[in-house]
Design an enzyme around this catalytic site. Structure first.
Site, mmCIF file in Angstrom:
data_model
loop_
_atom_site.group_PDB
_atom_site.id
_atom_site.type_symbol
_atom_site.label_atom_id
_atom_site.label_comp_id
_atom_site.label_asym_id
_atom_site.label_seq_id
_atom_site.Cartn_x
_atom_site.Cartn_y
_atom_site.Cartn_z
ATOM 1 C CD GLU A 131 -3.031 -1.096 2.330
ATOM 2 O OE1 GLU A 131 -2.547 -0.484 3.373
ATOM 3 O OE2 GLU A 131 -4.034 -1.676 2.026
ATOM 4 C CD GLU B 58 4.624 -20.483 12.696
ATOM 5 O OE1 GLU B 58 5.045 -20.741 13.996
ATOM 6 O OE2 GLU B 58 3.560 -19.906 12.237
#
Length: 303
Positions: free
Chosen positions: A85, A116
């Site tokens: 963004e 992870e």
């Protein structure tokens, strides 16, 4: 001492939601809203740490550094979201703020749950893309994700500035970064579902860091998004309104000068404020490394 996952508060049961499956829809959304209201309070407690980290990022990026977010699962997606963004909002190059997620791009849309745990992959992810002067922000709600810890250790080894965002106290992540940010939001209403309060807290912190950095780097004028990229009708209309707000001119003039400035609100505003050509406005921005506020000061002094 390394903290075990089952000891972290984000993995504990929330007594307020022990009978969650028996609640009505209204009771569920009410409980969620009540718990969400505690997130802002938790973030408030971390404001000194967030401020210190943001100031360090501003300093690094002013010297030419880039910002890298790295995380797994929800944490990784939030980093990718914040990074994606920045270009349309602040008009910066896509390479300036980057999001890296364990498991690669597919993990943005689909869960890659074991990613992870791969500490070596985190090391490689950072080693492959960073350069001297960059900043690496590790994001993990538990503060223990091996992928993120590996990435931060590699960034430290390379001499980079490191920041950690976690939602527990005294986390493994905090122990290995230069700037730890801990936002302990407490147990989730669904045990261990850190896409809820922890995710909200992380999003708030990321908003604060990236927005503050961009303001300090001159990508905002007053509270106007002068660097917005006018890539669709809504944003083209917003650009016209920004030019009007900044200069006090009418819509017709703002639209005409905006077109002369090729859709660049900053250039149009400078043209109108100081009655200069597009070329002179662009030159003023170049001379101050695209810091709009400094370009205004420079043209003021020249008059």
């Amino acid at each position: 001492m390394v903290q075990q996952v089952n000891q972290t508060v984000t993995e504990q049961r929330n007594a307020k939601s022990s009978h969650l499956d028996r609640l009505t829809v209204r009771e569920i959304v009410t409980l969620m809203n009540e718990e969400d209201q505690t997130v802002a309070v938790s973030v408030n407690g971390a404001l000194p740490q967030i401020s210190d980290a943001a100031e360090a990022v501003v300093e690094a990026m002013t010297r030419g550094g880039r910002l890298f977010y790295i995380g797994a699962g929800t944490s990784g997606r939030l980093g990718v979201l914040d990074a994606s963004e920045c270009p349309p909002t602040f008009g910066v190059e896509p390479e300036l703020v980057n999001g890296i997620i364990a498991g690669g791009e597919i993990a943005i849309r689909a869960a890659v749950e074991n990613a992870e745990d791969d500490e070596a992959a985190g090391v490689r992810a950072i080693a492959d893309v960073v350069r001297a002067g960059d900043v690496v922000v590790g994001i993990t709600a538990s503060g223990t994700a091996p992928y993120v810890i590996g990435a931060i250790r590699e960034a430290n080894r390379l001499g980079l500035l490191t920041i950690g965002i976690s939602c527990n106290r005294d986390t493994q992540l905090s122990a290995v970064v230069k700037y730890p940010i801990e936002v302990p939001v407490g147990p989730e209403i669904i045990t261990g579902s850190t896409r809820l309060k922890a995710g909200t807290a992380q999003k708030m912190v990321l908003n604060m860091i990236s927005t503050t950095v961009m303001i300090q780097m001159g990508k905002v004028y007053g509270n106007l998004m002068v660097n917005v990229q006018a890539t669709n009708k809504k944003l083209r209309d917003r650009t016209v309104r920004i030019i009007q707000e900044a200069t006090g001119t009418n819509e017709e003039t703002a639209r005409r000068v905006g077109m002369e400035a090729k859709g660049d609100a900053r250039v149009a505003i400078l043209m109108l404020m100081f009655n200069v050509s597009r070329e002179k406005a662009l030159d003023a921005l170049v001379q101050v490394n695209d810091h709009f506020g400094n370009a205004v000061k420079q043209l003021e002094q020249a008059q």
